[in-house]
Enzyme design. Sequence first.
Site, mmCIF file in Angstrom:
data_model
loop_
_atom_site.group_PDB
_atom_site.id
_atom_site.type_symbol
_atom_site.label_atom_id
_atom_site.label_comp_id
_atom_site.label_asym_id
_atom_site.label_seq_id
_atom_site.Cartn_x
_atom_site.Cartn_y
_atom_site.Cartn_z
ATOM 1 N N HIS A 51 -9.532 1.767 0.612
ATOM 2 C CA HIS A 51 -9.454 0.621 1.521
ATOM 3 C C HIS A 51 -10.582 0.650 2.560
ATOM 4 O O HIS A 51 -10.339 0.417 3.753
ATOM 5 C CB HIS A 51 -8.093 0.597 2.214
ATOM 6 C CG HIS A 51 -7.627 -0.765 2.623
ATOM 7 N ND1 HIS A 51 -8.319 -1.540 3.529
ATOM 8 C CD2 HIS A 51 -6.549 -1.491 2.248
ATOM 9 C CE1 HIS A 51 -7.666 -2.676 3.709
ATOM 10 N NE2 HIS A 51 -6.591 -2.678 2.934
ATOM 11 N N GLU A 56 -11.530 -4.034 -2.835
ATOM 12 C CA GLU A 56 -10.700 -2.963 -3.378
ATOM 13 C C GLU A 56 -10.514 -3.147 -4.880
ATOM 14 O O GLU A 56 -9.865 -4.099 -5.319
ATOM 15 C CB GLU A 56 -9.342 -2.961 -2.679
ATOM 16 C CG GLU A 56 -9.420 -2.865 -1.171
ATOM 17 C CD GLU A 56 -8.201 -3.474 -0.502
ATOM 18 O OE1 GLU A 56 -7.113 -2.871 -0.617
ATOM 19 O OE2 GLU A 56 -8.324 -4.555 0.105
ATOM 20 N N HIS A 111 0.798 -1.232 0.000
ATOM 21 C CA HIS A 111 0.000 0.000 0.000
ATOM 22 C C HIS A 111 0.834 1.288 0.000
ATOM 23 O O HIS A 111 0.500 2.263 0.660
ATOM 24 C CB HIS A 111 -0.972 0.001 1.176
ATOM 25 C CG HIS A 111 -2.014 -1.077 1.103
ATOM 26 N ND1 HIS A 111 -2.458 -1.602 -0.086
ATOM 27 C CD2 HIS A 111 -2.698 -1.730 2.087
ATOM 28 C CE1 HIS A 111 -3.377 -2.531 0.157
ATOM 29 N NE2 HIS A 111 -3.530 -2.634 1.452
ATOM 30 N N ASP A 153 -7.874 -13.129 0.943
ATOM 31 C CA ASP A 153 -7.069 -11.916 0.770
ATOM 32 C C ASP A 153 -6.413 -12.020 -0.595
ATOM 33 O O ASP A 153 -5.188 -12.093 -0.714
ATOM 34 C CB ASP A 153 -6.028 -11.791 1.889
ATOM 35 C CG ASP A 153 -5.387 -10.402 1.929
ATOM 36 O OD1 ASP A 153 -5.798 -9.527 1.139
ATOM 37 O OD2 ASP A 153 -4.462 -10.193 2.746
#
Length: 390
Positions: free
Chosen positions: A219, A355, A148, A291
């Site tokens: 996010h 996302e 990120h 994830d």
Amino acid sequence: MKKNIQLILAAACFSTLFVACNHASSTKNGSDKDSTAAQAPQIPDSANFKATVQGKQVDLYTLKNKNGVTVAITNFGGRLVSLLVPNKDGKLTDVILGHDSLSGYQIKAETYFGAIIGRYGNRIGKGKFNLDGKSYQLDLNDKINTLHGGFNGFYKQVFDAKKVGDQQLELTYVSKDGEGGYPGMLTSKITYTLTDDNALKIEYSATTDKATIVNLTNHAYFNLNGAGTPTITNDSLKIDADNITPVDTTLIPTGKFEKVKGTPFDFTSFKTIGADIDKTDDQLKAGKGYDHNFVLNKHDISQSIATVKSPETGIVMDIYTTEPGLQFYSGNFLTGLSDGKGKATYAHRSALCLETQHFPDSPNEPSFPSTVLKPGETYHTTTIYKFSVK
């Protein structure tokens, strides 16, 4: 005569007792109503966000449409703080996790609640990439990888804010050449628009003075049952994707595509998030749940690419995007900290992130859609989160 007097006194006492009881009942009911009202979701006090950070003014901005849908955004990290949408009973429900004050977002243990992510959303393997014959090294803030944007990604920066009417907020940020290890001065603009059909539209754009890489996203942690409720595993999810990009044990893509059919990752039709989340599967083990990047079948903004439904509130969220990928994260690393809005506890898997993005580690995978931006070009993507009830 004496007997009559006793009867009159008894009646008077009964009347007094009846009135007292009614008054107590009324007071109790009033208190219940006050308690219920107090429990209704509220936008945090903007005074708790007013501060000077990095020499810039931080504030909280509120957007509201004709239906009462309300969004609160702080220009610290461009973060969505609250999103109030109606449930099946017409009552507003706050569907995203966050904090009641700026200080909640400045803690060391970063969760990225509601943040704009840049310059590069998701992971880059070992924080390295080559561009135009030159090698670049980024911050290693996720063990051996970059996540990120690094230690001081966009989520920690103060954006310049301009509110346009009651339903739009423009945020701009200039990232200096070399910031976080990324080449080029990147000028980015994020526009939040709340529409009257209960959709939150996020437009991302950027330009650069030197060849660079860019992958912007948001996010937000969603819980359609209401922020602070214990789980999202009973919610139903559908994702229009026939493949994922499988990852290694450090969550970096292997470079291959993997079919979801016959695996726990098959969300091509609605199923509860918890249906397969604890099954024995190497990919689930790597992410401690979901994830992963889903390779979207279509991404032309005209069709929903993912839908979440809450059986509890009846709230439905449809997602539209121009991006080729969607990172589905099932809140596996939420730890139960009790510093959420209204002192709520955000437990393990009490929210999910969806996302929209280019793929993780794209700079090191030539077969993935490119994330290179060159001078004279404009990066532009759009994502919409639309809410309804069923």
